[in-house]
Design a protein around this motif. Structure first.
Motif, PDB file in Angstrom:
ATOM      1  N   SER A   6     -11.101 -74.912  13.933  1.00 16.93           N
ATOM      2  CA  SER A   6     -11.267 -76.567  13.703  1.00 16.93           C
ATOM      3  C   SER A   6     -11.068 -77.077  12.544  1.00 16.93           C
ATOM      4  O   SER A   6      -9.761 -78.340  13.056  1.00 16.93           O
ATOM      5  CB  SER A   6     -12.943 -76.835  13.763  1.00 16.93           C
ATOM      6  N   ALA A   8      -8.312 -75.554  10.644  1.00 15.17           N
ATOM      7  CA  ALA A   8      -7.041 -75.762  11.494  1.00 15.17           C
ATOM      8  C   ALA A   8      -6.114 -77.137  11.930  1.00 15.17           C
ATOM      9  O   ALA A   8      -5.096 -77.577  12.052  1.00 15.17           O
ATOM     10  CB  ALA A   8      -6.757 -73.623  11.583  1.00 15.17           C
ATOM     11  N   ILE A   9      -6.956 -76.930  13.508  1.00 17.50           N
ATOM     12  CA  ILE A   9      -6.482 -77.969  14.803  1.00 17.50           C
ATOM     13  C   ILE A   9      -6.689 -79.198  13.621  1.00 17.50           C
ATOM     14  O   ILE A   9      -5.617 -79.876  13.364  1.00 17.50           O
ATOM     15  CB  ILE A   9      -7.660 -77.835  15.297  1.00 17.50           C
ATOM     16  N   ILE A  11      -6.081 -79.542  10.373  1.00 15.25           N
ATOM     17  CA  ILE A  11      -4.961 -80.636   9.714  1.00 15.25           C
ATOM     18  C   ILE A  11      -3.723 -80.298  10.557  1.00 15.25           C
ATOM     19  O   ILE A  11      -2.452 -80.744   9.960  1.00 15.25           O
ATOM     20  CB  ILE A  11      -5.013 -78.714   9.010  1.00 15.25           C
ATOM     21  N   LEU A  12      -3.497 -79.642  11.580  1.00 17.31           N
ATOM     22  CA  LEU A  12      -1.873 -79.606  12.153  1.00 17.31           C
ATOM     23  C   LEU A  12      -1.625 -80.989  12.902  1.00 17.31           C
ATOM     24  O   LEU A  12      -0.553 -81.525  13.158  1.00 17.31           O
ATOM     25  CB  LEU A  12      -2.241 -78.514  13.454  1.00 17.31           C
ATOM     26  N   ILE A  13      -3.229 -81.290  13.326  1.00 21.77           N
ATOM     27  CA  ILE A  13      -2.840 -82.981  13.964  1.00 21.77           C
ATOM     28  C   ILE A  13      -2.406 -83.714  12.851  1.00 21.77           C
ATOM     29  O   ILE A  13      -1.676 -84.278  13.182  1.00 21.77           O
ATOM     30  CB  ILE A  13      -3.971 -83.053  14.885  1.00 21.77           C
ATOM     31  N   ALA A  15      -0.983 -83.179  10.071  1.00 21.36           N
ATOM     32  CA  ALA A  15       0.371 -82.799  10.139  1.00 21.36           C
ATOM     33  C   ALA A  15       1.518 -83.685  11.042  1.00 21.36           C
ATOM     34  O   ALA A  15       1.958 -84.253  10.275  1.00 21.36           O
ATOM     35  CB  ALA A  15       0.378 -81.808   9.468  1.00 21.36           C
ATOM     36  N   VAL A  16       0.988 -83.431  11.750  1.00 24.39           N
ATOM     37  CA  VAL A  16       2.035 -83.958  13.387  1.00 24.39           C
ATOM     38  C   VAL A  16       2.318 -85.111  13.339  1.00 24.39           C
ATOM     39  O   VAL A  16       3.041 -86.261  13.983  1.00 24.39           O
ATOM     40  CB  VAL A  16       1.539 -83.545  14.813  1.00 24.39           C
TER      41      VAL A  16
END
Length: 317
Positions: A6, A8-9, A11-13, A15-16
Motif C-alpha cells: 500500500s 508503494a502504491i 508513493i507511486l501515486i 510521484a505521478v
C-alpha cells in the motif's frame, strides 16, 4: 507485506501527481503566467518547463496569435442627426502576457467597449455622406485610440474594419433616388456629349470634303490649262512647220505661181460658199481683181500644161 504494498502504491501515486503538477508543456504561440504563492513568478514560453508543485500554479493562459473580435452592432448618430447602425470587427494580439493578466480584469471586454465608444464619437463628428466616404479614416482613428489605451493591458490593436453601415429605410430610399438621379444625369450628359461629338465629326468631314473637292477642281483646272497650252503650242508648232515648208517650196522653181494658183482657188471657193448661204448675190467690189486673179491662175495652169507637154514630147532632129 500488505502495508508495504500500500505504501508503494501511495508513493507511486504521489510521484505521478507531483510530476503532473510540476511538469508543464506549453504549446507554440502560447504563454502561461505562473504565480508562486499567489504572486506573479514567471511567464512560461513554449516547450517543456518544470515548476514547483503545490507552490507554483499556472494562473493565466494566453494565446499570442492574432485574434479577431466581433464588435457588436450599435446605433450611432451622425453630425446631421441621422441614425446609423454600425458593426465591425477588431483584430488584436497579446504582446505582454503579464500585463494582459493583471492590467485588466477582462481586457477583451475592455477593448470591445472602448471600440464602441470611440466609434460613436468619430461617427458623431461626420455627416452621413462622409461616413460612407471616410471608412479608412474611421478605421484608422479607432485603431489609434484603442492602441494607446490597450498598451497598458499588454495588448496590441492591429486594425479595425467596419463590416456594415446601415442607415434607416427612409434615408436608404432617398439615397437610392439620389443615385438614380445622378446616373440619369450622367446618361443625359453622355448622350449630349455624343451628339456634340457627332456634329463636330460631321462638320469636320464636310470641311475636309470641301477642301478635297476644291483641291480636285484646282488640279482639274491646272490640268485643263496645261492641256490647252500644250494644244496651242502643238498647233503653233504645226503652223510654223507648215509655213517653213511653204516658204521652202516658194523658193523652188514654179513655187510662186503655185502659191498664186492656190490663193485664187481659195478666193473663188470663198465667194461660192458665201453665195450659197443666202439669197443675196455677192459681187466682188473690184471685178477686175477677180478677173486678173483668174487670169493669173489660168496662165499658171497653161504654163504648167505646156511644161508637161514639152517635157513629154520628143524634140525634132
Amino acid at each position: 507485506m500488505f502495508e508495504l504494498g500500500s505504501l508503494a502504491i501511495f508513493i507511486l501515486i504521489a510521484a505521478v501527481v507531483l510530476i503532473a503538477q510540476g511538469v508543464k508543456i506549453v504549446p507554440q504561440q502560447h504563454a502561461w503566467v505562473v504565480e508562486r504563492l499567489g504572486k506573479y513568478h514567471a511567464t512560461l514560453s513554449p516547450g517543456l518547463t518544470i515548476i514547483v508543485p503545490f507552490i507554483d500554479r499556472v494562473a493565466y493562459k494566453h494565446i499570442l496569435k492574432e485574434i479577431p473580435l466581433d464588435v457588436p452592432s450599435q446605433i450611432c448618430i451622425t453630425r446631421d442627426n441621422t441614425q446609423l447602425q454600425v458593426d465591425g470587427v477588431l483584430y488584436f494580439q497579446v504582446t505582454d502576457p503579464m500585463k494582459a493578466s493583471y492590467g485588466s480584469s477582462n481586457f477583451v471586454l475592455a477593448i470591445t467597449q472602448l471600440a464602441q465608444t470611440t466609434l460613436r464619437s468619430i461617427i458623431g463628428r461626420l455627416e452621413l455622406d462622409k461616413t460612407f466616404e471616410e471608412r479608412e479614416y474611421i478605421n484608422h482613428s479607432i485603431v489609434n485610440a484603442l492602441d494607446e489605451a490597450a498598451s497598458n493591458w499588454g495588448v496590441k490593436v492591429l486594425r479595425y474594419e467596419i463590416k456594415d453601415l446601415t442607415p434607416p429605410k427612409e434615408i436608404l430610399h432617398a439615397m437610392q433616388q439620389q443615385i438614380t438621379a445622378e446616373r440619369e444625369k450622367r446618361a443625359l450628359i453622355a448622350a449630349s456629349e455624343g451628339r456634340k461629338q457627332e456634329q463636330i465629326n460631321i462638320a469636320t468631314g464636310e470641311r475636309e470634303a470641301a477642301i478635297q473637292r476644291s483641291e480636285g477642281d484646282r488640279q482639274a483646272q491646272i490640268n485643263q490649262a496645261q492641256g490647252e497650252a500644250a494644244a496651242i503650242l502643238a498647233v503653233a508648232e504645226a503652223n510654223a512647220e507648215a509655213i517653213r515648208k511653204i516658204a521652202a517650196s516658194v523658193q523652188l522653181a514654179g513655187g510662186t505661181e503655185a502659191v498664186n494658183l492656190k490663193v485664187a482657188e481659195q478666193y473663188v471657193d470663198a465667194f461660192a460658199k458665201l453665195a450659197k448661204t443666202g439669197n443675196t448675190l455677192i459681187v466682188p467690189g473690184n471685178l477686175g481683181d477677180m478677173g486678173s486673179m483668174i487670169a493669173s491662175a489660168l496662165q499658171i495652169v497653161k504654163g504648167s500644161g505646156n511644161a508637161s507637154v514639152l517635157g513629154g514630147r520628143t524634140p525634132n532632129t
